[in-house]
Design an enzyme around this catalytic site. Structure first.
Site: not given
Ligand code: COA
Length: 420
Positions: A18, A39, A76, A97-98, A141, A173, A252-253
């Site tokens: 989000q 992906r 990748k 936002n990975f 969130e 978010d 507030g006030g």
């Molecule tokens: N092709 C290949 N790999 C891809 C890709 C693509 N198009 N898009 C994403 N990936 C991979 C990334 O390289 C990563 O791989 P790695 O961990 O091996 O390096 C993986 O997919 C994604 O990792 P991540 O973003 O950590 O996903 P997650 O599902 O484990 O975590 C969150 C989700 C939201 C918790 C995390 O992304 C996060 O903390 N984000 C930052 C804060 C945030 O925005 N949170 C709110 C979301 S609403």
């Protein structure tokens, strides 16, 4: 396509869930070319989360990804990396936002991105800011609401329902995404002056804290005074050394509270929010049929009213018991009293004014037929964002590859390598 202020800005939308998608969707509404990189095979996880129709993109996805194009790309794989490099060279902004470190692990550190395109703006959402002692944490969130001060200051302070409370509003978010959009546009304007891109980051904790600024104000006042006069704990209960949860207090006030209206026993939203605005006291007395309160010293000033503010609210509730929330607001608005009905999602969905203003819109979609979404909350005199459907996974892959200069044969080879 009609001319929009952000036409010509090309954004690589490497976002999911989000926070990031809300940011890039907003920029797409205003004319940016937003290419969602996903992906192959799966795409953004929200495509399949909380589905209401089998095998069709979920509303979670469609409501956060309108006006975008979708490029499926396995970043990748070497072929995928090469395509992303080409895209970076031709784009203005990359939003991601990975989880912490994911972009670096993929081979696209900030240093590398700058080598590829010194004008690039890299915009990131993370849970915590760079260098923070929690910078390694993944965040969703509600985690952000807890870390940013919203949960400790929301909810009830006593009774069975006491304890920190999460807001249904996406403070962690979408709110972070909106902050990031401001950051991106600022960096873009900065680039027009310097010719250089820069890294822009918003931490969800910081974005929540920014909205909890008034609660930080209260902590500082509490440190000095030992009490907070506008909180329901004042003056009959004691304060500790931290800002308490204040239930539905005004904050507030102006004291305020959520009050029951006719039908509350069966309708969970038969309530209004009532604000006792200081200078509106006399109209309030007139509206409630309590002219004697206008001269009674126990009622004439906010300070005099505060010790028995809950009794005043109880009197107003008594006045409300034969009026629906809409009838009550129709009476109170004539007296210029700040108030509103507590509206359910269903009522908002069917609200004619929200439809007329474009805040709620119907959007055509290739597989759903159409879906309802929340439109732009930002209104312009010379721009009416047209909301278009969210893309299917990889819908624009070939189109984007060909714009990047790949031939038909190249594209066939890229498909054969399963890089898209
Ligand atoms: N092709 C290949 N790999 C891809 C890709 C693509 N198009 N898009 C994403 N990936 C991979 C990334 O390289 C990563 O791989 P790695 O961990 O091996 O390096 C993986 O997919 C994604 O990792 P991540 O973003 O950590 O996903 P997650 O599902 O484990 O975590 C969150 C989700 C939201 C918790 C995390 O992304 C996060 O903390 N984000 C930052 C804060 C945030 O925005 N949170 C709110 C979301 S609403």
């Amino acid at each position: 396509m009609s001319n929009k202020p952000l036409n010509g800005i090309k954004i690589i939308d490497f976002t999911h869930v989000q926070a990031g998608p809300a940011c890039t969707q907003l920029l797409a509404w205003f004319g940016a070319d937003v290419i969602k990189v996903e992906r192959p095979g799966a795409g953004d996880v929200t495509r399949s989360q909380l589905r209401d129709i089998p095998n069709v993109d979920a509303l979670y996805f469609t409501m956060l990804n309108s006006n975008k194009r979708s490029l499926s790309l396995d970043t990748k794989k070497p072929e995928g990396k090469a395509i992303l490099e080409k895209l970076i060279k031709e784009s203005d902004v990359l939003v991601e936002n990975f989880g912490p470190g994911a972009l670096d692990r993929m081979g696209f550190s900030w240093e590398r991105i700058q080598e590829l395109n010194p004008k690039m703006i890299l915009a990131s959402v993370k849970g915590f800011s760079d260098g923070h002692h929690y910078e390694d944490l993944k965040v969703y969130e509600n985690v952000a609401q807890c870390a940013g001060g919203a949960a400790s200051t929301t909810g009830w302070w006593k009774g069975e329902q006491s304890g920190p409370m999460i807001s249904a509003a996406a403070l962690g978010d979408s709110n972070t995404g909106m902050h990031l959009a401001i950051g991106i546009l600022t960096a873009y304007i900065g680039r027009q002056q310097t010719g250089k891109g820069q890294k822009v980051a918003v931490a969800m904790q910081d974005a929540v804290l920014n909205l909890c600024r008034v609660k930080m104000r209260d902590q500082l006042r509490l440190d000095k005074l030992g009490y907070l006069e506008e909180y329901p704990q004042y003056p009959h209960e004691s304060f500790s050394d931290v800002v308490p949860r204040g239930g539905n207090a005004g904050g507030g006030g102006q004291p305020g509270w959520i009050l029951k209206c006719k039908g509350w026993e069966t309708d969970s939203n038969a309530y209004i929010y009532f604000t006792v605005q200081g200078h509106a006291w006399e109209p309030i007395c007139d509206a409630l049929g309590k002219p004697e309160w206008k001269t009674d010293p126990a009622y004439t000033t906010p300070k005099a009213r505060q010790p028995h503010i809950m009794e005043i609210f109880a009197t107003i509730e008594d006045w409300l018991k034969d009026k629906t929330k809409f009838e009550a607001v129709d009476i109170l608005r004539k007296f210029d009293i700040p108030c509103a009905p507590v509206l359910s999602m269903k009522e908002l969905l069917h609200d004619k004014s929200l439809r007329a203003s474009g805040s709620i819109v119907d959007v055509p979609h290739k597989e759903r037929g159409s879906y309802v979404t929340v439109g732009s909350p930002i209104k312009f005199s010379d721009l009416k964002p047209e909301i278009t459907g969210s893309p299917l996974l990889g819908e624009h892959t070939d189109e984007i590859l060909s714009e990047l200069g790949y031939s038909k044969t190249d594209i066939a080879n890229i498909h054969a390598a399963k890089a898209v």
